[in-house]
Design a protein around this motif. Sequence first.
Motif, PDB file in Angstrom:
ATOM      1  N   LEU A 236      26.547  34.787  32.988  1.00  0.00           N
ATOM      2  CA  LEU A 236      25.820  35.932  33.533  1.00  0.00           C
ATOM      3  C   LEU A 236      26.529  36.463  34.778  1.00  0.00           C
ATOM      4  O   LEU A 236      26.617  37.662  35.000  1.00  0.00           O
ATOM      5  N   GLU A 237      27.070  35.502  35.550  1.00  0.00           N
ATOM      6  CA  GLU A 237      27.779  35.891  36.762  1.00  0.00           C
ATOM      7  C   GLU A 237      28.904  36.858  36.420  1.00  0.00           C
ATOM      8  O   GLU A 237      29.174  37.815  37.133  1.00  0.00           O
ATOM      9  N   ARG A 238      29.548  36.585  35.285  1.00  0.00           N
ATOM     10  CA  ARG A 238      30.619  37.447  34.824  1.00  0.00           C
ATOM     11  C   ARG A 238      30.119  38.883  34.657  1.00  0.00           C
ATOM     12  O   ARG A 238      30.831  39.841  34.943  1.00  0.00           O
ATOM     13  N   LEU A 239      28.868  38.989  34.233  1.00  0.00           N
ATOM     14  CA  LEU A 239      28.286  40.332  34.066  1.00  0.00           C
ATOM     15  C   LEU A 239      28.038  40.989  35.422  1.00  0.00           C
ATOM     16  O   LEU A 239      28.257  42.185  35.587  1.00  0.00           O
TER      17      LEU A 239
ATOM     18  N   VAL B  55      38.598  46.453  29.539  1.00  0.00           N
ATOM     19  CA  VAL B  55      38.523  45.500  30.647  1.00  0.00           C
ATOM     20  C   VAL B  55      39.215  46.065  31.879  1.00  0.00           C
ATOM     21  O   VAL B  55      38.694  46.013  32.986  1.00  0.00           O
ATOM     22  N   VAL B  56      40.400  46.627  31.675  1.00  0.00           N
ATOM     23  CA  VAL B  56      41.181  47.134  32.803  1.00  0.00           C
ATOM     24  C   VAL B  56      40.430  48.262  33.516  1.00  0.00           C
ATOM     25  O   VAL B  56      40.448  48.356  34.741  1.00  0.00           O
ATOM     26  N   THR B  57      39.735  49.091  32.755  1.00  0.00           N
ATOM     27  CA  THR B  57      38.997  50.196  33.370  1.00  0.00           C
ATOM     28  C   THR B  57      37.586  49.769  33.775  1.00  0.00           C
ATOM     29  O   THR B  57      36.772  50.593  34.157  1.00  0.00           O
ATOM     30  N   ASN B  58      37.310  48.476  33.659  1.00  0.00           N
ATOM     31  CA  ASN B  58      35.997  47.926  33.990  1.00  0.00           C
ATOM     32  C   ASN B  58      34.879  48.533  33.140  1.00  0.00           C
ATOM     33  O   ASN B  58      33.736  48.638  33.556  1.00  0.00           O
ATOM     34  N   THR B  59      35.248  48.951  31.913  1.00  0.00           N
ATOM     35  CA  THR B  59      34.233  49.424  30.970  1.00  0.00           C
ATOM     36  C   THR B  59      33.571  48.230  30.293  1.00  0.00           C
ATOM     37  O   THR B  59      32.410  48.276  29.920  1.00  0.00           O
ATOM     38  N   LEU B  60      34.344  47.154  30.128  1.00  0.00           N
ATOM     39  CA  LEU B  60      33.845  45.920  29.528  1.00  0.00           C
ATOM     40  C   LEU B  60      33.944  44.805  30.569  1.00  0.00           C
ATOM     41  O   LEU B  60      34.730  44.906  31.505  1.00  0.00           O
ATOM     42  N   PRO B  61      33.157  43.746  30.406  1.00  0.00           N
ATOM     43  CA  PRO B  61      33.272  42.615  31.341  1.00  0.00           C
ATOM     44  C   PRO B  61      34.667  42.005  31.237  1.00  0.00           C
ATOM     45  O   PRO B  61      35.286  42.046  30.178  1.00  0.00           O
TER      46      PRO B  61
END
Lengths: 383, 602
Positions: free
Chosen positions: A225-228, A338-344
């Motif tokens: 969850l922290e990852r989120l 991930v790079v664009t912080n669209t995904l965790p």
Amino acid sequence: MKKRRAKSKLLKKLFWRWNEEKQTDFFDYALLFLVLFLVAFGLVIVFSTSAYTGELRKHDPAYYLKRQGFFAVAGIMVMLFLSELDYHIWKKASKIIMIGTFILLVAVLLAGVASHGATRWLGVGSFQFQPSEVAKIVIILYTAHLATIKAIKLNNWKTMARVAAFPMVCIALIAKENLSTAIICSAIVMMIIFVTSPRIKEFIILAIVMIAVMAIFLAAASYRLERLYVWRHPENYEKGYQTLQALYAIGSGGIFGKGLGQSIQKLGFIPESHNDYIFSVICEELGLFGAVCVICIFLLLIWRCAMIALSAPDLFGALIVVGVITHIAVQVFVNIGVVTNTLPPTGVPLPFISYGGTALFMLLSEMGLVLSVARQLKLPKEY
Amino acid sequence: MSKTYTRKKIFFLTISILLVMSLLVVRLAYLMIAKSEYYLQKAEALHERERSIKAKRGILYDRNGVELAGNKAVCSVSVIHSQITDEEAVIRALCSVLQMEEQAVRKKVEANTIREKIKSNVEKETADRLREMNLEGVMIDEDYKRYYPYDSLASKVIGFTGSDNQGIVGLEVYYDAVLQGTPGSILTMTDAYGRELENEAENRVEPVSGHNLKISIDVNIQKYAEQAAINVLKSKQAKRVSVVLMNPQNGEIYAMVNVPEYDLNQPYRLVRAEDLYRDKSGEPDNGSLTEQKKKDALNAMWRNFCISDSYEPGSTFKTVTATAALEEGVVSVNDTFSCPGFRIVEDRKIRCHKVSGHGTETFREGIMNSCNPVFMDVGARVGPERMYQNYRKLGLFERTGVDLPGEASSIMHKLEKVKAVELATMSFGQSIQITPMQLLRAASAIVNGGNLVTPHFAMCVTDEKGRKLHTYSFPVKEHAIEEHTSDVMRELLEAVVAEGSGSKGQVPGYRVGGKTATSEKLPRGNKKYISSFMGFAPADHPTVIGLILIDEPTGVYYGGTIAAPVMAEIFSNVLPYLGLEAEYSEEDLKKTSAVFFEDSVE
């Protein structure tokens, strides 16, 4: 006719197919060009991102470029070789290499070499490679083969499960150390079965179930969850450092970028900028324009593969290409996401471009399979 | 050939990929267009390192424009690793010229960084020698260092600065904001490890020089006073001697001496009074001191006694008691008192300094004789409340407001605890403590017509081109005491010097007023004294008021005997210097020859 040829001349013409008079003369140079372009572009960007680190760590700015270049050359040779082989030989071979891969995956769990905090490498002398990268191509071949055999019966849960069973065992082994690769492999298996099966409803249910399982999986452990949380607010967490640095790089690129080689974020701000976060440096140096161009090249590549899949001579060929499409598409999407912080945040390399020998070699081998399928396209004469 | 649904699904797959990728493009466009400025700024803040450029510190001038504190060009030496061709030669040269340990130099030369500073504050001549060697990769940058042309002159007033151009003690810290200026900066781009990047445009912000400050000190008066103080320190083997000279009309301080002074250019070198006795300026044996002891010794050395320490003023404080009595109208100049040599106050017998007693005397004679019983009587007439009111009027309950850091305040009894004994001792300046500066301020008000001035140094601020930017004005409490009281006090104090206990303070040709004091230091019985003399001139309209304190003199310790002549000597130099014409009377002329005669005998 095709079937007969495959049966009668398989052994005899195993490696010398190009001598056969009945072969079509088609070779998909457009696809080859796209692949070569991506590889060349990848080498340029790997050099750009790794020169500073290379100078600093190995006193050789071209250290990473040389290594990657070696794998690129080897990969291209294997790709061209595979493109000349009749892909049907892999039907028989797929089960054996699948078992081989399974053994490798077990071996890596037992005697793997740790690097970057995960045990993913298998070393023989000075040579190291990632069995999980090999597994991707093997799973494509094996699942495509099994799905082709069971194609007619693939309208019920039971058959679907039987097709997916062995790949899923392998995927479970991969998931132990490398969750993102396991997800990519699952996507490949799912997509091959989905394309083969006449059903749709089951897959919608499956998708919903998987999303639910994923949610429970994430919520079950607080560290996941922290990852989120890190994903939503990278600036508040130490673990968000890499994401934040990538965003700085992307944002500071603007529309046309700072110019090739002008990235500052690659100078140690983005850790391992030649690896998973290489796309952020592309954004910084080449801007939105360059980034969109790269995405477009990938889309062209996928479109070209899709065309091959649609006009493949048989289901097996089509499914191989679908597997490869899925592989590339998921990896591009997850990486850029991930790079664009669209995904965790999760570590997935950008196909053809990110530094990494095994991955590049295996991707080029996959492209060899696609080219091999393209070689047998049924085309009108004037094409 | 694959089935129709397979083809449809492949088509669906491709379209899905296209859509998902479009989402990524939208996300990228948002980041790289809408948020571009935001992230660019954040990234630049991360990449930029600020290298500050020292601002030139303002110059400190005396009242006549003589430089008291300035800046000297010094150099800093650094190496640029990538430009070095012969490492060994560079290391050898740096070691020999800069006299540094080879190991330290080698470490810095061999460090794989863009720029490494080897040494700062290198004398220009040394740096020039290095420059002549023309070593590749060695950079020499000009820099400034605070420089005090008069070394130790007025050291405890001026103070010194630290390595970052910041004032540490004295005026340097009090007027730091004026003097310091604004440091400039060079913004350079660095990588994540802080190394400067080459070929990146430098963003330079020029430093703004500090303003110059003109102070009321006069170098020549300060020098006279310091020399006189050193002479008496040596002859009396005293622990320390302080002299303050001030204009009582406006509070401008002409000189403030605290010998032994320390060398402002070497503020961390201990100077002891004993060294001065023998005219020795050799290296003191710092090695024997522990770190803490050395620190304490340095702090004591930097301390300005005139403002930071309080003491029992003794008889000079009788001027305050007399003023209070006159203000309250409880005494007139010709009232008579009797002195048997002591006074019994409650259960105590308090002695006069003349054991046999002064006999019957007027108030005027009481002051001239500095007779304790007279002041005990006068003090009793005033009473504690009115006494404290007058202390307050003369600023003895507050800091003087002098523009120096670290001013101490007075130590007084609580009013409700002031009984007959306390009142009696207070009346002749014991059992209370004030700073020398407070005494001088009160005395100024007593003799200048009744205005309580603020002692100060700062006069005006000028910019680099000498244009006046700001003129300081310090508060004056007008009519703190009655002008008439002040007139009477001047006359009385002139009589003290002319005919009384302060006779050694006479200066031929000038009308000098004053009061002597000899205070035994606490704890009593150690035979340690502070001899002091407060004097002013000309007595009818004082333009100079001075206070000298000789701390722990050996041998004769009476203020009238040892302190008054020093002030007389200073006045004899300073008064003509300040443009006050001597007016010799017949008597004066005779006395002058007598003084010369006596001198030649000695």
